[in-house]
Write a protein that holds these residues in place. Structure first.
Motif, PDB file in Angstrom:
ATOM      1  N   ARG A 168       1.109  -1.323  -0.055  1.00 32.51           N
ATOM      2  CA  ARG A 168       0.092   0.210  -0.254  1.00 32.51           C
ATOM      3  C   ARG A 168       1.037   1.124   0.165  1.00 32.51           C
ATOM      4  NH1 ARG A 168      -5.123   1.378   1.035  1.00 32.51           N
ATOM      5  NH2 ARG A 168      -5.787  -0.531   2.644  1.00 32.51           N
ATOM      6  N   LEU A 169       0.210   1.457  -1.326  1.00 33.59           N
ATOM      7  CA  LEU A 169       1.428   3.429  -1.102  1.00 33.59           C
ATOM      8  C   LEU A 169       0.502   4.288  -0.349  1.00 33.59           C
ATOM      9  CD1 LEU A 169       3.951   4.670  -2.437  1.00 33.59           C
ATOM     10  CD2 LEU A 169       2.427   5.558  -3.657  1.00 33.59           C
ATOM     11  N   VAL A 170       1.437   5.030   0.856  1.00 28.72           N
ATOM     12  CA  VAL A 170       0.169   6.494   1.247  1.00 28.72           C
ATOM     13  C   VAL A 170       1.556   7.614   0.635  1.00 28.72           C
ATOM     14  CG1 VAL A 170       0.174   7.677   3.236  1.00 28.72           C
ATOM     15  CG2 VAL A 170       0.143   4.688   3.289  1.00 28.72           C
ATOM     16  N   ALA A 171       0.198   8.852  -0.447  1.00 28.57           N
ATOM     17  CA  ALA A 171       1.554   9.528  -0.400  1.00 28.57           C
ATOM     18  C   ALA A 171      -0.266  11.123  -0.841  1.00 28.57           C
ATOM     19  CB  ALA A 171       1.890   9.333  -1.711  1.00 28.57           C
ATOM     20  N   ALA A 172       1.125  11.572  -0.713  1.00 25.40           N
ATOM     21  CA  ALA A 172      -0.423  13.542  -0.669  1.00 25.40           C
ATOM     22  C   ALA A 172       0.088  13.637  -2.314  1.00 25.40           C
ATOM     23  CB  ALA A 172       0.145  15.219   0.592  1.00 25.40           C
ATOM     24  N   HIS A 173       0.033  13.155  -3.070  1.00 22.67           N
ATOM     25  CA  HIS A 173       0.367  13.197  -4.579  1.00 22.67           C
ATOM     26  C   HIS A 173      -0.692  13.055  -5.239  1.00 22.67           C
ATOM     27  CE1 HIS A 173       4.330  14.190  -3.167  1.00 22.67           C
ATOM     28  NE2 HIS A 173       4.010  15.904  -4.057  1.00 22.67           N
ATOM     29  N   THR A 174      -1.486  12.912  -6.369  1.00 17.80           N
ATOM     30  CA  THR A 174      -2.279  12.545  -6.936  1.00 17.80           C
ATOM     31  C   THR A 174      -1.801  11.367  -7.883  1.00 17.80           C
ATOM     32  OG1 THR A 174      -2.923  13.775  -8.559  1.00 17.80           O
ATOM     33  CG2 THR A 174      -4.347  13.719  -6.909  1.00 17.80           C
ATOM     34  N   TRP A 175      -0.821  11.713  -8.447  1.00 17.98           N
ATOM     35  CA  TRP A 175      -0.146  11.025  -9.782  1.00 17.98           C
ATOM     36  C   TRP A 175       0.534   9.938  -9.081  1.00 17.98           C
ATOM     37  CZ3 TRP A 175       5.199  11.017  -7.748  1.00 17.98           C
ATOM     38  CH2 TRP A 175       5.683  12.364  -7.641  1.00 17.98           C
ATOM     39  N   ASP A 176       0.937   9.313  -7.818  1.00 18.30           N
ATOM     40  CA  ASP A 176       1.838   8.984  -6.855  1.00 18.30           C
ATOM     41  C   ASP A 176       1.028   7.758  -6.791  1.00 18.30           C
ATOM     42  OD1 ASP A 176       3.769   7.121  -5.517  1.00 18.30           O
ATOM     43  OD2 ASP A 176       4.677   8.472  -4.808  1.00 18.30           O
ATOM     44  N   VAL A 177      -0.165   8.378  -6.447  1.00 13.78           N
ATOM     45  CA  VAL A 177      -1.340   7.845  -5.769  1.00 13.78           C
ATOM     46  C   VAL A 177      -1.700   6.965  -7.514  1.00 13.78           C
ATOM     47  CG1 VAL A 177      -3.846   7.123  -5.126  1.00 13.78           C
ATOM     48  CG2 VAL A 177      -2.274   7.940  -4.071  1.00 13.78           C
ATOM     49  N   SER A 178      -2.167   7.584  -8.081  1.00 13.67           N
ATOM     50  CA  SER A 178      -2.235   6.456  -9.842  1.00 13.67           C
ATOM     51  C   SER A 178      -1.348   5.560  -9.675  1.00 13.67           C
ATOM     52  CB  SER A 178      -2.295   7.640 -10.804  1.00 13.67           C
ATOM     53  OG  SER A 178      -4.159   8.759  -9.915  1.00 13.67           O
ATOM     54  N   GLY A 179      -0.517   5.800 -10.251  1.00 12.43           N
ATOM     55  CA  GLY A 179       0.394   5.941 -10.706  1.00 12.43           C
ATOM     56  C   GLY A 179       1.004   4.061  -9.366  1.00 12.43           C
ATOM     57  N   ALA A 180       0.853   3.686  -8.192  1.00 16.05           N
ATOM     58  CA  ALA A 180       0.654   2.685  -7.748  1.00 16.05           C
ATOM     59  C   ALA A 180       0.101   2.188  -7.706  1.00 16.05           C
ATOM     60  CB  ALA A 180       0.617   3.080  -6.001  1.00 16.05           C
ATOM     61  N   LEU A 181      -1.507   2.504  -8.275  1.00 17.19           N
ATOM     62  CA  LEU A 181      -2.463   1.892  -8.388  1.00 17.19           C
ATOM     63  C   LEU A 181      -2.535   1.098  -9.924  1.00 17.19           C
ATOM     64  CD1 LEU A 181      -5.588   4.086  -7.255  1.00 17.19           C
ATOM     65  CD2 LEU A 181      -4.850   1.889  -5.909  1.00 17.19           C
ATOM     66  N   ALA A 182      -2.015   2.013 -10.712  1.00 16.72           N
ATOM     67  CA  ALA A 182      -1.962   1.108 -12.046  1.00 16.72           C
ATOM     68  C   ALA A 182      -0.770  -0.080 -12.241  1.00 16.72           C
ATOM     69  CB  ALA A 182      -1.596   2.079 -12.995  1.00 16.72           C
ATOM     70  N   ALA A 183      -0.015   0.201 -10.809  1.00 17.54           N
ATOM     71  CA  ALA A 183       1.052  -0.503 -10.969  1.00 17.54           C
ATOM     72  C   ALA A 183       0.648  -2.030  -9.968  1.00 17.54           C
ATOM     73  CB  ALA A 183       2.260  -0.377 -10.173  1.00 17.54           C
ATOM     74  N   GLY A 184      -0.893  -2.191  -9.773  1.00 18.35           N
ATOM     75  CA  GLY A 184      -1.360  -2.957  -8.856  1.00 18.35           C
ATOM     76  C   GLY A 184      -1.182  -3.043  -7.424  1.00 18.35           C
ATOM     77  N   CYS A 185      -0.642  -2.173  -6.592  1.00 14.10           N
ATOM     78  CA  CYS A 185      -0.210  -2.056  -5.700  1.00 14.10           C
ATOM     79  C   CYS A 185      -2.198  -0.947  -5.082  1.00 14.10           C
ATOM     80  CB  CYS A 185       0.948  -0.594  -4.485  1.00 14.10           C
ATOM     81  SG  CYS A 185       2.271  -1.403  -5.760  1.00 14.10           S
ATOM     82  N   HIS A 186      -2.230  -0.963  -3.597  1.00 12.98           N
ATOM     83  CA  HIS A 186      -2.977  -1.014  -2.621  1.00 12.98           C
ATOM     84  C   HIS A 186      -3.167   0.800  -2.638  1.00 12.98           C
ATOM     85  CE1 HIS A 186      -5.673  -4.475  -1.895  1.00 12.98           C
ATOM     86  NE2 HIS A 186      -4.795  -4.386  -2.021  1.00 12.98           N
ATOM     87  N   ALA A 187      -3.779   2.107  -2.326  1.00 10.15           N
ATOM     88  CA  ALA A 187      -2.721   3.481  -2.073  1.00 10.15           C
ATOM     89  C   ALA A 187      -3.563   3.797  -1.277  1.00 10.15           C
ATOM     90  CB  ALA A 187      -2.965   3.964  -3.497  1.00 10.15           C
ATOM     91  N   ALA A 188      -3.491   4.718  -0.489  1.00 14.91           N
ATOM     92  CA  ALA A 188      -3.800   5.784   0.689  1.00 14.91           C
ATOM     93  C   ALA A 188      -3.528   7.285   0.042  1.00 14.91           C
ATOM     94  CB  ALA A 188      -3.708   5.485   1.623  1.00 14.91           C
ATOM     95  N   PHE A 189      -4.498   7.653   0.088  1.00 15.69           N
ATOM     96  CA  PHE A 189      -4.044   9.925  -0.315  1.00 15.69           C
ATOM     97  C   PHE A 189      -4.280  10.513   0.925  1.00 15.69           C
ATOM     98  CE2 PHE A 189      -5.706  13.761  -1.268  1.00 15.69           C
ATOM     99  CZ  PHE A 189      -4.468  14.302  -2.292  1.00 15.69           C
ATOM    100  N   VAL A 190      -3.368  11.259   1.164  1.00 18.47           N
ATOM    101  CA  VAL A 190      -3.246  11.921   1.904  1.00 18.47           C
ATOM    102  C   VAL A 190      -3.525  13.342   1.935  1.00 18.47           C
ATOM    103  CG1 VAL A 190      -1.776  12.771   3.994  1.00 18.47           C
ATOM    104  CG2 VAL A 190      -1.877   9.787   3.908  1.00 18.47           C
ATOM    105  N   GLY A 191      -4.303  14.007   2.783  1.00 21.66           N
ATOM    106  CA  GLY A 191      -4.738  15.837   1.555  1.00 21.66           C
ATOM    107  C   GLY A 191      -4.319  16.800   2.347  1.00 21.66           C
ATOM    108  N   ARG A 192      -2.867  16.528   1.930  1.00 19.97           N
ATOM    109  CA  ARG A 192      -2.096  18.186   2.648  1.00 19.97           C
ATOM    110  C   ARG A 192      -2.636  18.866   2.561  1.00 19.97           C
ATOM    111  NH1 ARG A 192      -0.178  16.256   7.286  1.00 19.97           N
ATOM    112  NH2 ARG A 192       1.660  14.615   6.713  1.00 19.97           N
ATOM    113  N   PRO A 193      -2.546  20.410   2.546  1.00 16.31           N
ATOM    114  CA  PRO A 193      -3.368  21.473   1.611  1.00 16.31           C
ATOM    115  C   PRO A 193      -2.815  21.500   0.618  1.00 16.31           C
ATOM    116  CG  PRO A 193      -1.495  21.974   4.632  1.00 16.31           C
ATOM    117  CD  PRO A 193      -1.627  20.227   3.972  1.00 16.31           C
ATOM    118  N   GLY A 194      -3.846  21.592   0.381  1.00 17.12           N
ATOM    119  CA  GLY A 194      -3.709  22.521  -1.024  1.00 17.12           C
ATOM    120  C   GLY A 194      -3.932  21.137  -2.315  1.00 17.12           C
ATOM    121  N   ALA A 195      -4.359  19.619  -1.612  1.00 18.80           N
ATOM    122  CA  ALA A 195      -3.687  18.750  -2.319  1.00 18.80           C
ATOM    123  C   ALA A 195      -5.485  18.178  -1.882  1.00 18.80           C
ATOM    124  CB  ALA A 195      -3.093  17.576  -1.640  1.00 18.80           C
TER     125      ALA A 195
END
Length: 237
Positions: A168-195
């Motif tokens: 499971r990737l944990v990231a505050a970047h949508t491009w990182d989360v999208s990359g992880a999901l496309a690579a077959g991983c799970h993901a968690a998005f962290v909504g840092r200010p402005g994200a």
């Protein structure tokens, strides 16, 4: 079910707002740090898309020179070097140390996955007091393909001896989360200010406003039990 939790480092764990004052001094205007970081990402991603790999440190230096040229500010090579070196001395976001320590006290395995070169990544995490919480620090530079390309996520799988579905990737970047999901991983998005999460493509099953909330949900869903008791940063069970 994920057993390896891979954390993005820059902005997700470490607070780049510490660079706002140095960039204000250099360029005399607010918001220059965010423009620099965005330009750096653009240079890095263009390199990946065109088959001309550009490591993160090289992209950071080039983006700073571009920003200086655009703003008509004369920077010396020493100023460029010293400014980029500040990336190694970023503080963690306030919610990070305790949340990571709680996760480290669970059966889950913690890994740092970053586009920064390995020496920078280790220096960053050591300075922030977080290095001892991670089983591995994986730099995308080792595979010469930056996130969100699939290779860095698959490198975590290789290093940890799991399938991509075990990460499971944990990231505050949508491009990182999208990359992880496309690579077959799970993901968690962290909504840092402005994200905010991307409205396009698959969505992660965890969307949280901060690392502390993300940790609660990860412990509930991936560790199969109630949140673990906190443990001091730097200690591994």
């Amino acid at each position: 079910m994920p057993e390896v939790i891979a954390f993005d480092v820059n902005e997700t764990l470490l607070d780049l707002r510490a660079l706002d004052e140095p960039f204000q001094r250099l360029f005399g205007a607010p918001g220059m740090r965010t423009q620099w970081f965005g330009t750096m990402l653009q240079l890095s991603f263009v390199g990946g898309l065109t088959g001309s790999y550009v490591d993160f440190t090289t992209a950071q230096r080039a983006a700073l020179r571009m920003l200086a040229e655009r703003e008509r500010v004369a920077l010396t090579e020493r100023q460029v070097t010293d400014t980029v070196a500040l990336m190694e001395r970023l503080p963690p976001h306030p919610d990070v140390p305790r949340a990571l320590a709680r996760l480290a006290g669970s059966p889950l395995r913690l890994v740092a996955l970053t586009n920064s070169v390995a020496t920078t990544a280790h220096a960053q995490l050591a300075h922030a007091g977080l290095l001892g919480l991670f089983e591995h620090v994986v730099s995308a530079d080792t595979v010469r393909r930056l996130k969100p390309a699939p290779e860095p996520y698959h490198e975590v799988a290789r290093v940890c001896g799991v399938t991509p579905g075990g990460i499971r990737l944990v990231a505050a970047h949508t491009w990182d989360v999208s990359g992880a999901l496309a690579a077959g991983c799970h993901a968690a998005f962290v909504g840092r200010p402005g994200a905010v999460p991307s409205p396009l493509g698959p969505r992660p099953d965890i969307v949280a406003p901060d690392i502390a909330t993300a940790a609660d949900l990860i412990l509930e869903r991936d560790a199969g039990g109630p949140p673990a008791a906190p443990m001091p940063p730097g200690h591994r069970p």
